[in-house]
Scaffold this motif. Structure first.
Motif, short mmCIF file in Angstrom:
data_model
loop_
_atom_site.label_atom_id
_atom_site.label_comp_id
_atom_site.label_asym_id
_atom_site.label_seq_id
_atom_site.Cartn_x
_atom_site.Cartn_y
_atom_site.Cartn_z
N MET A 1 21.74 -49.06 18.70
CA MET A 1 21.44 -48.57 18.00
C MET A 1 21.66 -48.92 16.44
O MET A 1 19.94 -48.72 16.02
CB MET A 1 23.07 -47.18 17.45
N VAL A 2 21.70 -49.81 16.09
CA VAL A 2 21.30 -50.64 14.56
C VAL A 2 19.82 -51.08 14.43
O VAL A 2 19.25 -50.73 14.40
CB VAL A 2 22.75 -51.11 14.17
N SER A 3 19.92 -51.84 15.68
CA SER A 3 18.60 -52.76 16.52
C SER A 3 17.80 -51.67 15.59
O SER A 3 15.77 -51.55 15.82
CB SER A 3 18.76 -52.85 17.34
N PHE A 4 17.51 -50.49 17.03
CA PHE A 4 16.48 -49.43 17.00
C PHE A 4 16.58 -48.52 15.62
O PHE A 4 15.03 -48.78 15.07
CB PHE A 4 16.70 -48.40 17.87
N ALA A 5 18.06 -48.63 14.42
CA ALA A 5 17.42 -48.12 13.53
C ALA A 5 16.89 -48.64 12.58
O ALA A 5 15.21 -48.67 12.14
CB ALA A 5 18.64 -47.75 12.87
N LEU A 6 16.80 -50.31 12.84
CA LEU A 6 16.42 -51.03 12.08
C LEU A 6 14.70 -51.61 12.37
O LEU A 6 13.22 -51.05 11.53
CB LEU A 6 16.54 -52.26 11.73
N GLU A 7 14.21 -51.06 13.69
CA GLU A 7 12.79 -50.87 13.94
C GLU A 7 12.40 -49.27 13.41
O GLU A 7 11.04 -49.26 12.22
CB GLU A 7 12.98 -51.54 15.41
N ARG A 8 12.91 -48.83 13.62
CA ARG A 8 12.54 -47.27 13.18
C ARG A 8 11.79 -47.09 11.39
O ARG A 8 11.02 -46.61 10.64
CB ARG A 8 13.10 -46.33 13.41
N ALA A 9 13.08 -47.81 10.86
CA ALA A 9 12.54 -48.50 8.78
C ALA A 9 11.59 -49.23 8.82
O ALA A 9 11.45 -49.25 6.97
CB ALA A 9 14.03 -49.28 8.02
N ILE A 10 10.94 -49.63 9.86
CA ILE A 10 10.23 -50.66 9.07
C ILE A 10 8.69 -49.39 8.58
O ILE A 10 8.37 -48.71 9.38
CB ILE A 10 9.69 -51.16 10.05
N GLY A 11 8.50 -49.90 7.66
CA GLY A 11 7.07 -49.49 6.97
C GLY A 11 7.61 -47.68 5.91
O GLY A 11 6.18 -47.20 5.63
N ARG A 12 8.22 -47.00 6.35
CA ARG A 12 9.19 -46.29 5.93
C ARG A 12 9.66 -46.10 4.00
O ARG A 12 9.19 -45.80 3.12
CB ARG A 12 10.47 -45.67 5.85
N LYS A 13 9.77 -47.44 3.11
CA LYS A 13 9.88 -47.27 1.71
C LYS A 13 10.94 -46.96 0.97
O LYS A 13 10.77 -45.70 0.46
CB LYS A 13 8.40 -47.49 0.98
N CYS A 14 11.60 -46.62 2.16
CA CYS A 14 12.61 -45.81 1.66
C CYS A 14 14.60 -46.39 1.38
O CYS A 14 14.78 -47.44 2.13
CB CYS A 14 13.68 -44.97 2.52
N SER A 15 15.58 -45.78 0.72
CA SER A 15 16.81 -47.09 0.35
C SER A 15 18.14 -46.46 0.86
O SER A 15 18.61 -45.62 1.17
CB SER A 15 17.55 -46.28 -1.38
N VAL A 16 17.13 -47.05 2.55
CA VAL A 16 18.36 -47.33 3.56
C VAL A 16 18.25 -48.10 4.24
O VAL A 16 17.70 -49.44 4.29
CB VAL A 16 18.12 -46.23 4.71
N GLU A 17 20.15 -48.94 4.14
CA GLU A 17 20.56 -50.13 4.96
C GLU A 17 20.97 -49.49 6.25
O GLU A 17 21.85 -48.64 5.76
CB GLU A 17 21.26 -50.91 3.57
N PHE A 18 21.79 -50.42 7.11
CA PHE A 18 21.99 -50.70 8.11
C PHE A 18 23.25 -51.25 8.82
O PHE A 18 23.17 -52.83 8.07
CB PHE A 18 21.27 -50.17 9.79
N GLU A 19 24.08 -51.04 9.36
CA GLU A 19 25.02 -52.40 9.21
C GLU A 19 25.70 -52.03 10.76
O GLU A 19 25.75 -51.09 11.21
CB GLU A 19 26.28 -52.67 8.50
#
Length: 530
Positions: free
Chosen positions: A357-375
């Motif tokens: 789940m977190v791996s996909f979340a990190l991939e979906r985050a690329i290019g969004r420029k939003c203040s979200v971190e995953f762990e």
């Protein structure tokens, strides 16, 4: 091409890879400063922010520091305790982290393949009696490091300067070097470049995080007695300092532990190997919408208008304000987190026990420029300082947690006064479930309660103004529309996945509809205030 020829070609490629990397770092090591080593003009500020983030664990305390995005951001521990232990630092550079490691470790061996760099490190940290320094390339097969001799292997920006094959070989050697129970911590730039320094060429490998996770997870080592050992992931997360200062999720670190291959890793392994395999996650995302793996995902504005049972409806009830801190427990692949950060300008920390789940979340985050971190984290073991978050948000996740009262007490402590918790979750009807539904609950490992009892647990944890709503009718409506969508687009779905995947979704949705229509499986929405 026969095996001998392939080996020869690989050997030539590896030599060329090492030449390219050495030339690259000789070029960027002429000025031995933190800016040169980090390849970023903002290196000094980033160093100040990320260093306490990484060292918090070993020092056993939590560090708060101000940022431009919120008044205080909680920096949590990443490293395991290593007081008096043996530490191997690979790619040590000029000693940005060596100086921290030697404060606590029994002995630190700092290694780097650029002579001027490791000499600079020695000039800075050589006065420590528990430090030694070695100029060597980690890919060299003749490194004199004994098997089962190291407690912690630490590297920061190393593997991205190795080829795929070199990474795989090094990981196998690291597992051998580690004592049983020892740790590997590493941090890499993934997806794309972060630093703003100009580069004539850039041989860096900006990989997807899933590459590293796969290589480390699949690595096994045998000892002289034939016992098998492997690595168990303890956490994987993006470095918060980069999220907060650059809205950049590509700085990712992992912590692994060497364990006996026969050791049971329980629920996390079940999630990643059974319930949330990579193919299953993509299958769910197709149903729920981009970035979502649970009921009520957002597909588009048209979907908002058709379906009040969406993330939009629930999040709007939280009255979020810019700069607030949100914890998403069971964040999945991040859809709700992106929505909250983009629309409300809040900072979101998303945690999930599933590595996939977190791996996909990190991939979906690329290019969004939003203040979200995953762990990758277990919410029942994770700790945060009291009064940290303005909102705690969780969608269809806590059904997996057996001890809900303890978790809700933690939520209460982590929230600021006036903070809110919002939970949607699977529930059951009051009374004893049917044998069939009881078997389903047991097979899935769920812990289900009726809506009223669920709300009472929140009250017992200290929350007030508790709203406990039975949303089963809404759940049924959403399930019917999701099922109709899949059946209408069957050919496309089967083409992208498989007939087996299609049957699993259709049969699973029909079973949920049957259980919910019969009144056994319920869906609850819970909102409460501290």
């Amino acid at each position: 091409m026969d095996a001998a020829a392939a080996t020869a070609v690989n050997g030539v490629l590896e030599v060329e890879e090492r030449k390219a990397q050495k030339s690259y770092w000789e070029e960027h090591s002429k000025d031995l400063t933190v800016e040169a080593m980090m390849l970023d003009s903002r290196a000094a500020d980033l160093d100040k922010e990320e260093r306490p983030e990484i060292w918090g664990a070993c020092m056993h305390f939590l560090v708060l520091f101000p940022t431009k995005y919120s008044s205080y951001v909680v920096i949590l521990s990443l490293l395991p305790p290593y007081e008096g232990k043996s530490v191997l630092e690979l790619g040590a550079g000029i000693g940005r982290f060596t100086g921290e490691l030697v404060k606590t470790a029994g002995h630190v061996l700092a290694m780097d393949f650029i002579e001027s760099v490791i000499k600079k490190n020695e000039s800075i940290n050589g006065h420590h009696k528990n430090a030694s320094f070695m100029c060597a390339d980690v890919t060299c097969p003749d490194l004199m490091i004994e098997d089962n001799s190291i407690d912690l292997i630490f590297s920061n920006w190393l593997l991205m300067y190795l080829s795929d094959e070199e990474v795989e070989k090094l990981v196998k050697r690291m597992v051998r070097w580690l004592k049983v129970g020892g740790y590997i911590f590493f941090r890499e730039s993934c997806f794309h470049q972060s630093g703003d320094s100009k580069r004539k060429v850039n041989p860096t490998h900006y990989r997807e995080p899933r590459f590293y996770t796969k290589v480390f997870k699949e690595c096994q080592a045998l000892d002289q007695d034939g016992n098998s050992f492997e690595l168990s992931v303890l956490t994987c997360k993006c470095v918060g300092a980069y999220v907060k200062s650059k809205k950049n999720q590509n700085q990712i670190c992992w912590l692994w532990q060497k364990v006996d291959s026969t050791e049971d890793r329980g629920f996390q392994r079940f999630l990643d190997n059974v319930q949330y395999k990579a193919s299953g996650i993509l299958r769910y995302e197709r149903i729920f919408g981009e970035g979502f793996v649970s009921t009520g995902g957002i597909v588009c504005l048209f979907f908002y208008l058709r379906s009040p049972e969406t993330t939009k409806e629930f999040v709007d009830r939280l009255d979020l304000k810019p700069g607030q801190n949100v914890l998403d427990v069971g964040c999945g692949i991040g859809g709700g987190d992106f929505y909250m950060a983009d629309k409300y300008d809040v900072h979101v920390v998303g945690i999930d026990l599933s590595i996939n789940m977190v791996s996909f979340a990190l991939e979906r985050a690329i290019g969004r420029k939003c203040s979200v971190e995953f762990e990758v984290a277990d919410c029942t073991k994770k700790t945060y300082p009291d009064n940290t978050f303005d909102v705690i948000y969780s969608r269809d996740t806590i059904l997996h947690i057996q001890d809900k009262p303890s978790l809700f007490k933690s939520f209460f402590k982590w929230l600021k006064p006036g903070g809110k918790v919002l939970i949607s979750d699977y529930c059951k009807c009051p009374g004893k479930p049917s044998e069939e539904f009881a078997a389903y609950i047991k097979q899935r490992g769920y812990d289900l309660h009726d809506v009223r009892a669920y709300g009472q647990m929140l009250e017992n944890a200290g929350f007030h103004d508790v709203i406990a709503e039975d949303r089963t009718d809404q759940f049924l409506d959403v399930l019917e529309r999701e099922l109709a969508k899949v059946e209408k687009n069957k050919n496309e779905f089967v083409s992208d996945f498989s007939q087996e995947d299609y049957d699993a979704i259709v049969n699973g949705w029909k079973a949920k509809l049957q259980r919910s229509s019969a009144g056994e499986q319920r869906w609850g929405l819970f909102i409460a205030t501290k």
